[in-house]
Design a protein around this motif. Structure first.
Motif, PDB file in Angstrom:
ATOM      1  N   PHE A   1       0.819  -1.211   0.000  1.00 53.96           N
ATOM      2  CA  PHE A   1       0.000   0.000   0.000  1.00 53.96           C
ATOM      3  C   PHE A   1       0.857   1.267   0.000  1.00 53.96           C
ATOM      4  CE2 PHE A   1      -3.525  -2.710   1.618  1.00 53.96           C
ATOM      5  CZ  PHE A   1      -4.487  -2.327   0.712  1.00 53.96           C
ATOM      6  N   THR A   2       1.853   1.280   0.849  1.00 58.58           N
ATOM      7  CA  THR A   2       2.654   2.510   0.917  1.00 58.58           C
ATOM      8  C   THR A   2       3.487   2.697  -0.349  1.00 58.58           C
ATOM      9  OG1 THR A   2       4.219   1.295   2.302  1.00 58.58           O
ATOM     10  CG2 THR A   2       2.744   2.789   3.428  1.00 58.58           C
ATOM     11  N   ALA A   3       3.937   1.590  -0.935  1.00 56.46           N
ATOM     12  CA  ALA A   3       4.697   1.707  -2.188  1.00 56.46           C
ATOM     13  C   ALA A   3       3.813   2.235  -3.312  1.00 56.46           C
ATOM     14  CB  ALA A   3       5.291   0.358  -2.566  1.00 56.46           C
ATOM     15  N   ILE A   4       2.574   1.735  -3.381  1.00 54.08           N
ATOM     16  CA  ILE A   4       1.669   2.210  -4.429  1.00 54.08           C
ATOM     17  C   ILE A   4       1.345   3.680  -4.225  1.00 54.08           C
ATOM     18  CG2 ILE A   4      -0.680   1.996  -5.351  1.00 54.08           C
ATOM     19  CD1 ILE A   4      -0.347  -1.037  -5.065  1.00 54.08           C
ATOM     20  N   GLN A   5       1.164   4.033  -2.962  1.00 58.00           N
ATOM     21  CA  GLN A   5       0.896   5.451  -2.713  1.00 58.00           C
ATOM     22  C   GLN A   5       2.074   6.339  -3.127  1.00 58.00           C
ATOM     23  OE1 GLN A   5      -1.338   7.702  -0.045  1.00 58.00           O
ATOM     24  NE2 GLN A   5       0.412   8.054   1.302  1.00 58.00           N
ATOM     25  N   SER A   6       3.287   5.907  -2.807  1.00 59.35           N
ATOM     26  CA  SER A   6       4.399   6.797  -3.150  1.00 59.35           C
ATOM     27  C   SER A   6       4.603   6.829  -4.659  1.00 59.35           C
ATOM     28  CB  SER A   6       5.676   6.446  -2.378  1.00 59.35           C
ATOM     29  OG  SER A   6       6.199   5.251  -2.851  1.00 59.35           O
ATOM     30  N   MET A   7       4.292   5.703  -5.332  1.00 55.60           N
ATOM     31  CA  MET A   7       4.337   5.723  -6.786  1.00 55.60           C
ATOM     32  C   MET A   7       3.295   6.708  -7.343  1.00 55.60           C
ATOM     33  SD  MET A   7       3.636   2.682  -9.495  1.00 55.60           S
ATOM     34  CE  MET A   7       1.892   2.874  -9.305  1.00 55.60           C
TER      35      MET A   7
ATOM     36  N   LEU B   1       4.084   9.940  -9.640  1.00 53.08           N
ATOM     37  CA  LEU B   1       3.490  10.074 -10.978  1.00 53.08           C
ATOM     38  C   LEU B   1       2.479  11.218 -11.021  1.00 53.08           C
ATOM     39  CD1 LEU B   1       2.763   6.314 -11.822  1.00 53.08           C
ATOM     40  CD2 LEU B   1       4.420   7.779 -12.991  1.00 53.08           C
ATOM     41  N   ASN B   2       2.229  11.794  -9.843  1.00 49.94           N
ATOM     42  CA  ASN B   2       1.265  12.872  -9.721  1.00 49.94           C
ATOM     43  C   ASN B   2      -0.153  12.462 -10.158  1.00 49.94           C
ATOM     44  OD1 ASN B   2       0.487  15.410  -8.980  1.00 49.94           O
ATOM     45  ND2 ASN B   2       1.018  16.354 -10.952  1.00 49.94           N
ATOM     46  N   VAL B   3      -0.564  11.280  -9.725  1.00 43.34           N
ATOM     47  CA  VAL B   3      -1.934  10.833  -9.990  1.00 43.34           C
ATOM     48  C   VAL B   3      -2.646  10.602  -8.652  1.00 43.34           C
ATOM     49  CG1 VAL B   3      -1.343   9.730 -12.185  1.00 43.34           C
ATOM     50  CG2 VAL B   3      -1.277   8.375 -10.094  1.00 43.34           C
ATOM     51  N   ASP B   4      -3.968  10.709  -8.681  1.00 41.55           N
ATOM     52  CA  ASP B   4      -4.757  10.396  -7.493  1.00 41.55           C
ATOM     53  C   ASP B   4      -4.838   8.890  -7.332  1.00 41.55           C
ATOM     54  OD1 ASP B   4      -5.298  12.993  -6.733  1.00 41.55           O
ATOM     55  OD2 ASP B   4      -7.119  13.110  -7.955  1.00 41.55           O
ATOM     56  N   LEU B   5      -4.946   8.459  -6.094  1.00 41.36           N
ATOM     57  CA  LEU B   5      -5.100   7.036  -5.820  1.00 41.36           C
ATOM     58  C   LEU B   5      -6.453   6.803  -5.148  1.00 41.36           C
ATOM     59  CD1 LEU B   5      -3.771   4.192  -5.708  1.00 41.36           C
ATOM     60  CD2 LEU B   5      -2.853   4.817  -3.469  1.00 41.36           C
ATOM     61  N   VAL B   6      -7.245   5.902  -5.746  1.00 42.63           N
ATOM     62  CA  VAL B   6      -8.521   5.506  -5.144  1.00 42.63           C
ATOM     63  C   VAL B   6      -8.388   4.059  -4.702  1.00 42.63           C
ATOM     64  CG1 VAL B   6     -10.999   5.137  -5.531  1.00 42.63           C
ATOM     65  CG2 VAL B   6      -9.842   7.064  -6.639  1.00 42.63           C
ATOM     66  N   ILE B   7      -8.734   3.784  -3.448  1.00 46.05           N
ATOM     67  CA  ILE B   7      -8.702   2.405  -2.987  1.00 46.05           C
ATOM     68  C   ILE B   7     -10.125   1.871  -2.956  1.00 46.05           C
ATOM     69  CG2 ILE B   7      -8.075   0.879  -1.070  1.00 46.05           C
ATOM     70  CD1 ILE B   7      -5.716   2.829  -0.611  1.00 46.05           C
TER      71      ILE B   7
ATOM     72  N   TYR C   1      -7.179   0.911   9.072  1.00 50.50           N
ATOM     73  CA  TYR C   1      -5.882   0.363   8.661  1.00 50.50           C
ATOM     74  C   TYR C   1      -5.201   1.287   7.651  1.00 50.50           C
ATOM     75  CZ  TYR C   1      -2.765  -2.796   6.086  1.00 50.50           C
ATOM     76  OH  TYR C   1      -1.696  -3.363   5.430  1.00 50.50           O
ATOM     77  N   LEU C   2      -5.972   1.731   6.673  1.00 47.83           N
ATOM     78  CA  LEU C   2      -5.410   2.615   5.654  1.00 47.83           C
ATOM     79  C   LEU C   2      -5.023   3.967   6.234  1.00 47.83           C
ATOM     80  CD1 LEU C   2      -7.901   1.773   2.765  1.00 47.83           C
ATOM     81  CD2 LEU C   2      -5.519   1.019   2.948  1.00 47.83           C
ATOM     82  N   LYS C   3      -5.854   4.456   7.128  1.00 48.23           N
ATOM     83  CA  LYS C   3      -5.553   5.742   7.766  1.00 48.23           C
ATOM     84  C   LYS C   3      -4.304   5.639   8.625  1.00 48.23           C
ATOM     85  CE  LYS C   3      -8.429   9.151   8.792  1.00 48.23           C
ATOM     86  NZ  LYS C   3      -9.655   9.959   9.005  1.00 48.23           N
ATOM     87  N   ASP C   4      -4.202   4.527   9.349  1.00 42.72           N
ATOM     88  CA  ASP C   4      -3.035   4.329  10.215  1.00 42.72           C
ATOM     89  C   ASP C   4      -1.737   4.229   9.413  1.00 42.72           C
ATOM     90  OD1 ASP C   4      -4.688   4.428  12.373  1.00 42.72           O
ATOM     91  OD2 ASP C   4      -4.739   2.247  12.712  1.00 42.72           O
ATOM     92  N   LEU C   5      -1.863   3.790   8.169  1.00 42.30           N
ATOM     93  CA  LEU C   5      -0.683   3.749   7.306  1.00 42.30           C
ATOM     94  C   LEU C   5      -0.273   5.155   6.864  1.00 42.30           C
ATOM     95  CD1 LEU C   5      -1.287   0.786   4.834  1.00 42.30           C
ATOM     96  CD2 LEU C   5       0.356   0.924   6.692  1.00 42.30           C
ATOM     97  N   GLY C   6      -1.147   6.110   7.143  1.00 38.91           N
ATOM     98  CA  GLY C   6      -0.864   7.480   6.742  1.00 38.91           C
ATOM     99  C   GLY C   6      -1.194   7.755   5.287  1.00 38.91           C
ATOM    100  N   LEU C   7      -2.061   6.929   4.689  1.00 40.16           N
ATOM    101  CA  LEU C   7      -2.424   7.150   3.292  1.00 40.16           C
ATOM    102  C   LEU C   7      -3.278   8.411   3.165  1.00 40.16           C
ATOM    103  CD1 LEU C   7      -3.200   3.733   1.599  1.00 40.16           C
ATOM    104  CD2 LEU C   7      -1.040   4.735   2.289  1.00 40.16           C
ATOM    105  N   ASP C   8      -3.048   9.160   2.099  1.00 40.53           N
ATOM    106  CA  ASP C   8      -3.882  10.338   1.853  1.00 40.53           C
ATOM    107  C   ASP C   8      -4.737  10.096   0.615  1.00 40.53           C
ATOM    108  OD1 ASP C   8      -2.080  10.450  -0.204  1.00 40.53           O
ATOM    109  OD2 ASP C   8      -1.358  12.467   0.237  1.00 40.53           O
TER     110      ASP C   8
END
Ligand code: C2E
Ligand code: CA
Ligand code: CA
Ligand code: CA
Length: 280
Positions: free
Chosen positions: A219-225, A229-235, A246-253
């Motif tokens: 998850f964190t690798a995909i987010q940093s990618m 790439l300057n794209v939005d990520l939707v989970i 879980y996702l929030k605790d990972l610090g995902l935005d």
């Protein structure tokens, strides 16, 4: 399931298959579905994980069959792709989505993105780009309020057609999302060369978890990618509080879409629930 039958949604739970349907009959009836007013677009909210506000909606087609009830799009879209009706359904659906987006825009101060699914079959239609642009441009919508979703596997199988298609759409103000990202045979290299605004991480990532340490790394690798790439990520497919947390605790935005926040709803229900919950 037998070969010549399909399942459909029960009206009650809006999701599970409980009966088999005759495909020939469905196919015949689908020809008249638009004219008979049996199709509808439903909308599922997409929520910004950091501040829990709605940033957009995915438009999902529904077929209320007079005899069988609510038929799943995973059934009738496949039929439409086979017999060519997908072009007509696609035009109708995009038009309806734009219309509803405009209605929403007039009611709601915050800009919202409306995301519509495109089938790979549609891209091969010769006038697809012109048609798409003329539908979207016939509504006086704000910039980037319409997004088109195309699955990663369609991209991979039609790379040339899709690249051209994305380049043309880039000239207008339509955004592009890669759907079911990471689900098939995915190649990250194509992302460098395509004009893409959003990645939608396939539901299987969150649902099969067992949210262990390895998973966290993914998850964190995909987010940093996505960031670089300057794209939005939707989970996609977040169904419960613990998955969201879980996702929030990972610090995902990132942006979250799933039953935890809401199932897809009619425009009418959406409006009701939004005014109640979020007082937009
Ligand atoms: P998709 O594009 O991947 O859409 C997401 C699907 O996941 C939707 O199913 C949605 O209701 C479901 N979903 C959302 N949140 C959750 C969750 O938390 N858990 C689970 N288990 N499922 C969730 P739906 O509406 O039945 O649509 C199925 C597929 O049919 C879509 O998958 C898309 O590929 C296709 N489809 C739907 N509408 C259209 C359309 O207008 N045009 C085209 N070409 N395809 C469409
Ligand atoms: Ca989608
Ligand atoms: Ca998806
Ligand atoms: Ca962001």
């Amino acid at each position: 399931k037998t070969q010549n039958s399909f399942c459909y949604y029960s009206n009650k739970d809006n999701g599970s298959c409980y009966k088999n349907l005759p495909s020939i009959e469905l196919e015949n009836d689908l020809y008249m579905a638009i004219e008979n007013n049996e199709l509808a677009m439903f909308y599922q909210p997409q929520v910004d994980c950091e501040n829990e506000t709605i940033v957009g909606f995915e438009a999902l087609m529904r077929w209320f069959h007079p005899k069988f009830g609510l038929v799943s799009p995973s059934v009738f879209i496949a039929i439409a792709e086979k017999n060519g009706l997908i072009n007509e359904l696609g035009r109708w659906g995009l038009q309806q989505t734009c219309k509803d987006a405009l209605y929403f825009e007039e009611k709601c101060a915050e800009p919202m993105k409306f995301s519509f699914n495109i089938s790979a079959k549609q891209i091969h239609q010769s006038n697809f780009i012109d048609e798409t642009l003329s539908i979207v441009n016939s509504f006086d919508l704000k910039e980037n309020s319409i997004e088109l979703e195309i699955t990663e596997s369609s991209v991979m199988h039609n790379l040339n057609a899709v690249s051209y298609f994305l380049m043309e759409l880039r000239k207008s103000n339509i955004s592009i999302a890669i759907d079911d990202f990471g689900s098939g045979f995915s190649s990250l290299s194509y992302l460098q060369n395509l004009f893409v605004d959003t990645l939608k991480l396939d539901r299987s990532f969150i649902s099969n978890a067992d949210l262990n340490k390895k998973k966290r790394t993914i998850f964190t690798a995909i987010q940093s990618m996505a960031h670089s790439l300057n794209v939005d990520l939707v989970i996609e497919g977040v169904e419960n509080f613990s998955q969201k947390q879980y996702l929030k605790d990972l610090g995902l935005d990132s942006i979250i879409q799933g039953y935890y926040y809401s199932k897809p709803m009619s425009l009418e229900d959406l409006e009701k629930s939004l005014f109640l919950k979020y007082s937009l």
